[in-house]
Design an enzyme around this catalytic site. Structure first.
Site, PDB file in Angstrom:
ATOM      1  CD  GLU A  94      -2.160   1.366   2.945  1.00 35.93           C
ATOM      2  OE1 GLU A  94      -2.341   2.494   3.452  1.00 35.93           O
ATOM      3  OE2 GLU A  94      -2.428   0.307   3.540  1.00 35.93           O
TER       4      GLU A  94
ATOM      5  CB  THR B 244      -4.670   8.166   2.764  1.00 30.44           C
ATOM      6  OG1 THR B 244      -3.708   7.620   3.671  1.00 30.44           O
ATOM      7  CG2 THR B 244      -5.260   9.415   3.403  1.00 30.44           C
TER       8      THR B 244
ATOM      9  CE  LYS C 197      -6.223   1.500   7.938  1.00 32.55           C
ATOM     10  NZ  LYS C 197      -5.816   2.512   6.942  1.00 32.55           N
TER      11      LYS C 197
END
Length: 212
Positions: free
Chosen positions: A44, A73, A133
């Protein structure tokens, strides 16, 4: 293979996501190579990193379907489109925005949104999330996750993100985490690719010892 199958396969090989916040395009390949050599299957690049789309594109081109690469994000539908255009297939966010989650799923991406409460978790799943998450995990505890796992669908993987280390990974997995997202404990701005590789090896070794 579908993105669901790719995500399941990646989780099966190594359920650890490397979070490279702050990484630069000129260093991404060396760092990614070390991660992949250590056994990582998911990378990521948060969108508040320098030229994040360039880094994502470089990894996607180098590893194709062998590594699930995407962005963190991700806060808007525009983010989803930009990342998908560069070959990103993993959507990670700090929150549970149903519109963004649905857009990611429609774009053929594995959606791994952030949540903190059962209400957020179920809203994310209703929008099509492939996994969840728990963020920030250090603001909760393994005990909190264990309680949440008693009501969350058993087939939905939950990754603990925030404050996870080699030393406490086992506690999180014992509480029901399928794996973890690893940020500062794996990579900090300025770290060499060799340093990151060594930490990656340590995490993979810890994971293998936990499931042995």
């Amino acid at each position: 293979m579908t993105i669901t199958a790719d995500f399941t396969e990646a989780m099966g090989r190594c359920p650890l996501v490397a979070i490279l916040r702050g990484v630069r395009p000129d260093e991404i390949i060396d760092i990614a190579d070390g991660l992949v050599e250590a056994g990582f299957t998911m990378i990521e690049v948060p969108l508040n990193s320098p030229e994040p789309l360039d880094s994502i594109g470089l990894i996607a081109k180098r590893y194709d379907r062998h590594v699930l690469v995407g962005a963190g994000t991700m806060l808007s539908v525009e983010d989803v489109a930009n990342v998908a255009e560069r070959g990103g297939r993993l959507m990670v966010s700090p929150n549970s925005n149903p519109t963004v989650i649905s857009a990611a799923v429609a774009a053929g991406m594995a959606a791994l949104p952030g949540y903190f409460t059962p209400t957020e978790a179920f809203a994310a799943l209703e929008a099509g999330a492939h996994g969840l998450k728990l963020f920030p995990a250090e603001g909760a505890s393994p005990a909190v996750l264990k309680a949440q796992r008693s009501v969350l669908p058993k087939n939905v993987p939950v990754l603990a993100v925030g404050g996870v280390s080699v030393d406490n990974l086992g506690e999180w997995m014992a509480a029901g985490a399928a794996g973890a997202g690893l940020g500062g404990s794996l990579y900090k701005v300025g770290d060499s690719s060799e340093t990151v590789r060594e930490r990656a090896v340590a995490f993979v070794s810890a994971y293998k010892s936990i499931i042995a």
